[in-house]
Design an enzyme around this catalytic site. Structure first.
Site, PDB file in Angstrom:
ATOM      1  N   SER A 251      10.689  23.885  -7.184  1.00 58.12           N
ATOM      2  CA  SER A 251       9.618  22.922  -6.893  1.00 58.12           C
ATOM      3  C   SER A 251       8.333  23.293  -7.619  1.00 58.12           C
ATOM      4  O   SER A 251       7.324  22.599  -7.494  1.00 58.12           O
ATOM      5  CB  SER A 251       9.359  22.842  -5.388  1.00 58.12           C
ATOM      6  OG  SER A 251       9.140  24.131  -4.846  1.00 58.12           O
TER       7      SER A 251
ATOM      8  N   ASN B 153       8.703  28.824   5.270  1.00 60.24           N
ATOM      9  CA  ASN B 153       8.726  27.566   6.033  1.00 60.24           C
ATOM     10  C   ASN B 153       7.397  27.279   6.732  1.00 60.24           C
ATOM     11  O   ASN B 153       6.873  26.165   6.667  1.00 60.24           O
ATOM     12  CB  ASN B 153       9.864  27.579   7.053  1.00 60.24           C
ATOM     13  CG  ASN B 153      11.216  27.727   6.382  1.00 60.24           C
ATOM     14  OD1 ASN B 153      11.314  27.598   5.163  1.00 60.24           O
ATOM     15  ND2 ASN B 153      12.252  27.997   7.167  1.00 60.24           N
TER      16      ASN B 153
ATOM     17  N   THR C 297      -7.119 -21.684   4.888  1.00 64.10           N
ATOM     18  CA  THR C 297      -5.973 -21.249   5.681  1.00 64.10           C
ATOM     19  C   THR C 297      -4.779 -21.912   4.999  1.00 64.10           C
ATOM     20  O   THR C 297      -4.918 -23.037   4.475  1.00 64.10           O
ATOM     21  CB  THR C 297      -6.058 -21.691   7.167  1.00 64.10           C
ATOM     22  OG1 THR C 297      -6.081 -23.112   7.216  1.00 64.10           O
ATOM     23  CG2 THR C 297      -7.311 -21.140   7.844  1.00 64.10           C
ATOM     24  N   HIS C 298      -3.663 -21.245   4.948  1.00 58.29           N
ATOM     25  CA  HIS C 298      -2.482 -21.737   4.212  1.00 58.29           C
ATOM     26  C   HIS C 298      -2.800 -21.987   2.737  1.00 58.29           C
ATOM     27  O   HIS C 298      -2.168 -22.821   2.087  1.00 58.29           O
ATOM     28  CB  HIS C 298      -1.920 -23.026   4.825  1.00 58.29           C
ATOM     29  CG  HIS C 298      -1.773 -22.981   6.315  1.00 58.29           C
ATOM     30  ND1 HIS C 298      -0.617 -22.570   6.943  1.00 58.29           N
ATOM     31  CD2 HIS C 298      -2.660 -23.259   7.301  1.00 58.29           C
ATOM     32  CE1 HIS C 298      -0.799 -22.621   8.264  1.00 58.29           C
ATOM     33  NE2 HIS C 298      -2.043 -23.030   8.509  1.00 58.29           N
TER      34      HIS C 298
ATOM     35  N   SER D 178      -6.108  -9.799 -24.559  1.00 57.30           N
ATOM     36  CA  SER D 178      -4.707  -9.963 -24.905  1.00 57.30           C
ATOM     37  C   SER D 178      -4.534  -9.590 -26.370  1.00 57.30           C
ATOM     38  O   SER D 178      -5.439  -9.777 -27.179  1.00 57.30           O
ATOM     39  CB  SER D 178      -4.307 -11.420 -24.663  1.00 57.30           C
ATOM     40  OG  SER D 178      -3.237 -11.786 -25.500  1.00 57.30           O
TER      41      SER D 178
ATOM     42  N   LYS E 261      -8.239 -14.826 -24.011  1.00 62.09           N
ATOM     43  CA  LYS E 261      -7.961 -14.281 -22.666  1.00 62.09           C
ATOM     44  C   LYS E 261      -8.814 -13.099 -22.258  1.00 62.09           C
ATOM     45  O   LYS E 261      -9.205 -12.265 -23.048  1.00 62.09           O
ATOM     46  CB  LYS E 261      -6.487 -13.892 -22.572  1.00 62.09           C
ATOM     47  CG  LYS E 261      -5.592 -15.103 -22.526  1.00 62.09           C
ATOM     48  CD  LYS E 261      -4.219 -14.738 -22.076  1.00 62.09           C
ATOM     49  CE  LYS E 261      -4.203 -14.426 -20.590  1.00 62.09           C
ATOM     50  NZ  LYS E 261      -2.894 -13.936 -20.179  1.00 62.09           N
TER      51      LYS E 261
ATOM     52  N   ASN F 144      -8.234 -10.532 -19.046  1.00 65.70           N
ATOM     53  CA  ASN F 144      -7.255 -10.307 -17.984  1.00 65.70           C
ATOM     54  C   ASN F 144      -7.777  -9.399 -16.864  1.00 65.70           C
ATOM     55  O   ASN F 144      -8.484  -8.437 -17.125  1.00 65.70           O
ATOM     56  CB  ASN F 144      -5.985  -9.688 -18.577  1.00 65.70           C
ATOM     57  CG  ASN F 144      -5.263 -10.646 -19.503  1.00 65.70           C
ATOM     58  OD1 ASN F 144      -5.325 -11.863 -19.313  1.00 65.70           O
ATOM     59  ND2 ASN F 144      -4.616 -10.114 -20.521  1.00 65.70           N
TER      60      ASN F 144
ATOM     61  N   GLU G 282      -4.704  -6.305 -10.785  1.00 62.86           N
ATOM     62  CA  GLU G 282      -3.241  -6.420 -10.938  1.00 62.86           C
ATOM     63  C   GLU G 282      -2.573  -5.057 -10.772  1.00 62.86           C
ATOM     64  O   GLU G 282      -1.521  -4.937 -10.131  1.00 62.86           O
ATOM     65  CB  GLU G 282      -2.895  -6.996 -12.311  1.00 62.86           C
ATOM     66  CG  GLU G 282      -3.220  -8.473 -12.428  1.00 62.86           C
ATOM     67  CD  GLU G 282      -2.991  -8.977 -13.851  1.00 62.86           C
ATOM     68  OE1 GLU G 282      -2.118  -9.830 -14.020  1.00 62.86           O
ATOM     69  OE2 GLU G 282      -3.678  -8.514 -14.771  1.00 62.86           O
TER      70      GLU G 282
ATOM     71  N   TYR H 186      13.811  23.774   9.746  1.00 62.35           N
ATOM     72  CA  TYR H 186      13.561  23.514   8.326  1.00 62.35           C
ATOM     73  C   TYR H 186      14.868  23.174   7.608  1.00 62.35           C
ATOM     74  O   TYR H 186      15.909  23.778   7.858  1.00 62.35           O
ATOM     75  CB  TYR H 186      12.917  24.740   7.645  1.00 62.35           C
ATOM     76  CG  TYR H 186      12.689  24.507   6.156  1.00 62.35           C
ATOM     77  CD1 TYR H 186      11.526  23.908   5.697  1.00 62.35           C
ATOM     78  CD2 TYR H 186      13.668  24.844   5.221  1.00 62.35           C
ATOM     79  CE1 TYR H 186      11.323  23.663   4.344  1.00 62.35           C
ATOM     80  CE2 TYR H 186      13.479  24.602   3.858  1.00 62.35           C
ATOM     81  CZ  TYR H 186      12.306  24.012   3.431  1.00 62.35           C
ATOM     82  OH  TYR H 186      12.118  23.764   2.092  1.00 62.35           O
TER      83      TYR H 186
ATOM     84  N   GLN I  13      11.408  19.711   1.045  1.00 63.10           N
ATOM     85  CA  GLN I  13      10.724  19.945  -0.226  1.00 63.10           C
ATOM     86  C   GLN I  13      10.368  18.607  -0.901  1.00 63.10           C
ATOM     87  O   GLN I  13       9.453  18.538  -1.714  1.00 63.10           O
ATOM     88  CB  GLN I  13      11.618  20.787  -1.153  1.00 63.10           C
ATOM     89  CG  GLN I  13      11.000  21.097  -2.503  1.00 63.10           C
ATOM     90  CD  GLN I  13      11.714  22.249  -3.204  1.00 63.10           C
ATOM     91  OE1 GLN I  13      11.589  23.397  -2.804  1.00 63.10           O
ATOM     92  NE2 GLN I  13      12.491  21.927  -4.217  1.00 63.10           N
TER      93      GLN I  13
ATOM     94  N   LYS J 119       6.645  16.594  -0.960  1.00 67.29           N
ATOM     95  CA  LYS J 119       5.446  16.885  -1.748  1.00 67.29           C
ATOM     96  C   LYS J 119       5.092  15.819  -2.763  1.00 67.29           C
ATOM     97  O   LYS J 119       3.942  15.354  -2.807  1.00 67.29           O
ATOM     98  CB  LYS J 119       5.585  18.243  -2.426  1.00 67.29           C
ATOM     99  CG  LYS J 119       5.226  19.339  -1.471  1.00 67.29           C
ATOM    100  CD  LYS J 119       5.805  20.662  -1.847  1.00 67.29           C
ATOM    101  CE  LYS J 119       6.240  21.382  -0.596  1.00 67.29           C
ATOM    102  NZ  LYS J 119       7.353  20.735   0.131  1.00 67.29           N
TER     103      LYS J 119
END
Ligand code: ARG
Length: 467
Positions: A32, A119, A164-165, A286, A292, A294, A299, A326, A331, A334
Site C-alpha cells: 500500500s 492495525n 417547479t418541474h 472549443s 463557444k 463552455n 460540468e 481487522y 487497506q 485509503k
C-alpha cells in the site's frame, strides 16, 4: 531476492516462520506504500505519542524515547525535503518508517512497536488524517458560503423566474435563490462537525485485536494526540470504519449540493436561458467552434459527483461482509478516503472562484424574463382570496383567465380593467400593481419566503453565521 527467511530489501524480517520471499507480483499487489505514504506525517506523529506513552509507563527509558522521537522527526524532515521515498519492498508506510528509524538510530528503533500493531496504528493514522482534512474542508465550505453571500448581497432586488418541474412557477429574488445554497452548505458544515466527533476517537492501544499484555496508558496517548475519547472495545477499535463511511456520506451530500448548483449554472449559461454570462477566467473555448464558451467547471463538478458516490458505495460494500476484527480488505479504505478528500476540496475551491468571479448575471434579461410569463397567476388568485373569495374558487377562475389570455396572445397585465371586472366584480384598479413582478416577490413576506424583507433578514443571518 529469495533468502532463507523472507526479507524486504531493507532487511526487515516478518518472522522466522517464513522461508521464501514473496512473489514480486504478489509483493506489488499487497503493498500500500504507493498511496499510504499520504499518511506519513500522521504516522510519525502517532508514533511519537506512542513512544512517549511507552516512556511514561516505564517500557522505554527517557533516553530511548528521546532517541526514537528525534529519529522520527528526522524522517519527517527527510520526507519534506523529498528525500524519503520508500519503495514496494517496504510494503506500507508503517514498515517504511520502522525500517528507516532502525537505520537511523539502530537497535533502539526496534522497541517502538512494543504494545502496538499495525492495525491500531493504521486506524490512528487515518483518523488523524481525516480530522485534519475535515477541518480544512469545513474552512473551504465557509469560503464558498462567503462567496455566495457576497453574490447574493448584490442581487436582493434582481428577479429571477422560480421553477417547479422546471416550469415557470413564481418569480423570486435572485438573492433568495442563491441563499438556498448557503443554507445547504451550512448544513454540510454542521454535518462535518458531527462526523468529526466520531473521527476523533483513538483506537491506539487496541493492539492487533485484543489489547496488549503491557501496562499501557491509552488515555495518555489519546490526550497527546488530542483525541476526545478512546475506543472502549479493542475489536471495534481496530475494525471500525463507520467514521470513514460517514465522511464519504457527508462528502457525497456536499457534492449533491455543488452538482445541483452546477446544473443550474450550466442551464443558465445556455442560449435557451441566457441568465448568466460566464467570465473568461472560468470558462473554456472549443477547439473547433469559435463562438463557444463552455461551462467546464460546473460540468466537471457535476461529473466528479459520481465518483464521490462511488467511494461511499465502495466503502459500504467493503465493510458489509467483514468478520471481526481487522481484515486486509480494510487497506482498500485509503484510496477511497483520499480521493474523496481531493475531489470535494478541489470542487469547493473551483466553485468558490466561480461564484467570486465567474458568473455575471444578466440582470436586465432576468428582470424582463419574469415580466413575460404567467408566473403571477397565483397572485391573482391570492388577490381574490384576500377579498374573501374561497381560494379554490379563485384558483379555478384564474385558470380560465390564463387559458383565454394564452389563446388571445396576451399576458395578465394586458387585460383591461373591464375584462378583469367581467371575470369577477372584486377586481379593482390595484390588480395591476398586485401582479407586477417586484410586488409579487415583495409580497411573499412569510418567514423564509422570497419577500425582500425576508431576504434581507436571511442575509443578516448568513452574515452572522459567517462570523
Ligand atoms: N497497510 C495496512 C492497511 O492499510 C496496514 C495494516 C496491516 N495490518 C495487517 N494485519 N496486515 O490496512
Amino acid at each position: 531476492m529469495a533468502t532463507s527467511t523472507q526479507q524486504s530489501s531493507s532487511g526487515q524480517t516478518w518472522s522466522q516462520r517464513f522461508e521464501s520471499a514473496l512473489h514480486p507480483v504478489v509483493a506489488q499487489f499487497n503493498a500500500s506504500i504507493g498511496f499510504d505514504i499520504e499518511l506519513l506525517e500522521y504516522d510519525l506523529t502517532g508514533s511519537v505519542a506512542h513512544a512517549r506513552m511507552l516512556a511514561k509507563v516505564g517500557i522505554l527509558s527517557e533516553q530511548e524515547c528521546e532517541q526514537i522521537a528525534s529519529g522520527l522527526e528526522t524522517i519527517r524532515e527527510e520526507y519534506r525535503k523529498g528525500e524519503f521515498n520508500p519503495g514496494v519492498d517496504e510494503e506500507d508506510v508503517h514498515f517504511a518508517v520502522e525500517h528507516r528509524l532502525i537505520e537511523l538510530i539502530g537497535a533502539g528503533g526496534k522497541k517502538l512497536h512494543t504494545a502496538r500493531s499495525r492495525n491500531d496504528q493504521v486506524g490512528t493514522d487515518v483518523r488523524l488524517y481525516l480530522r485534519s482534512q475535515i477541518q480544512d474542508i469545513r474552512q473551504k465550505l465557509k469560503a464558498f458560503q462567503q462567496a455566495v453571500f457576497e453574490l447574493a448581497s448584490q442581487h436582493v432586488e434582481t428577479l429571477i423566474p422560480g421553477y417547479t418541474h422546471l416550469q415557470r412557477a413564481q418569480p423570486l429574488s435572485l438573492a433568495h435563490h442563491l441563499l438556498a445554497y448557503f443554507e445547504m452548505m451550512q448544513r454540510d458544515w454542521e454535518r462535518l462537525g458531527d462526523v468529526l466527533k466520531r473521527v476523533n476517537i483513538s483506537p491506539l492501544g487496541c493492539g492487533a485485536l485484543a489489547g496488549t499484555t503491557f501496562p499501557i496508558d491509552r488515555a495518555y496517548c489519546a490526550e497527546l494526540l488530542e483525541f476526545d475519547e478512546i475506543y472502549h472495545n479493542s475489536l471495534d477499535g481496530v475494525s471500525d470504519r463507520d467514521f470513514a463511511i460517514e465522511f464519504a456520506g457527508a462528502a457525497s451530500i456536499i457534492m449533491v449540493h455543488l452538482s445541483r448548483l452546477s446544473e443550474e449554472i450550466i442551464l443558465w449559461a445556455s442560449e435557451e436561458f441566457r441568465f448568466v454570462v460566464l467570465g473568461d477566467s472560468c470558462s473554456t473555448g472549443s477547439s473547433i467552434m469559435p463562438q463557444k464558451k463552455n461551462p467546464d467547471i460546473p460540468e466537471l463538478v457535476r461529473g466528479k459527483t459520481g465518483r464521490t458516490f462511488g467511494h461511499l458505495q465502495g466503502l459500504l460494500v467493503m465493510m458489509k461482509g467483514l468478520p471481526l476484527a481487522y481484515n486486509k480488505d480494510l487497506q482498500e479504505d485509503k484510496e477511497a478516503i483520499f480521493d474523496t478528500v481531493t475531489t470535494v476540496s478541489g470542487c469547493l475551491e473551483a466553485m468558490t472562484i466561480l461564484m467570486q468571479e465567474g458568473i455575471i448575471f444578466r440582470t436586465e434579461r432576468l428582470n424582463q424574463a419574469v415580466a413575460e410569463d404567467f408566473s403571477n397567476a397565483t397572485d391573482v388568485a391570492d388577490y381574490l382570496a384576500a377579498k374573501g373569495v374561497p381560494f379554490r374558487e379563485a384558483y379555478n377562475l384564474v385558470g380560465k383567465v390564463v387559458k383565454t389570455s394564452l389563446a388571445a396572445g396576451k399576458l395578465l397585465k394586458d387585460l383591461s380593467l373591464d375584462e378583469w371586472q367581467a371575470l369577477h366584480p372584486k377586481f379593482e384598479a390595484d390588480i395591476y400593481e398586485a401582479i407586477a413582478p417586484a410586488q409579487v416577490v415583495s409580497a411573499r413576506n412569510s418567514a423564509g419566503g422570497t419577500g425582500f424583507d425576508q431576504v434581507r433578514s436571511a442575509l443578516s443571518r448568513a452574515e452572522s453565521l459567517l462570523q
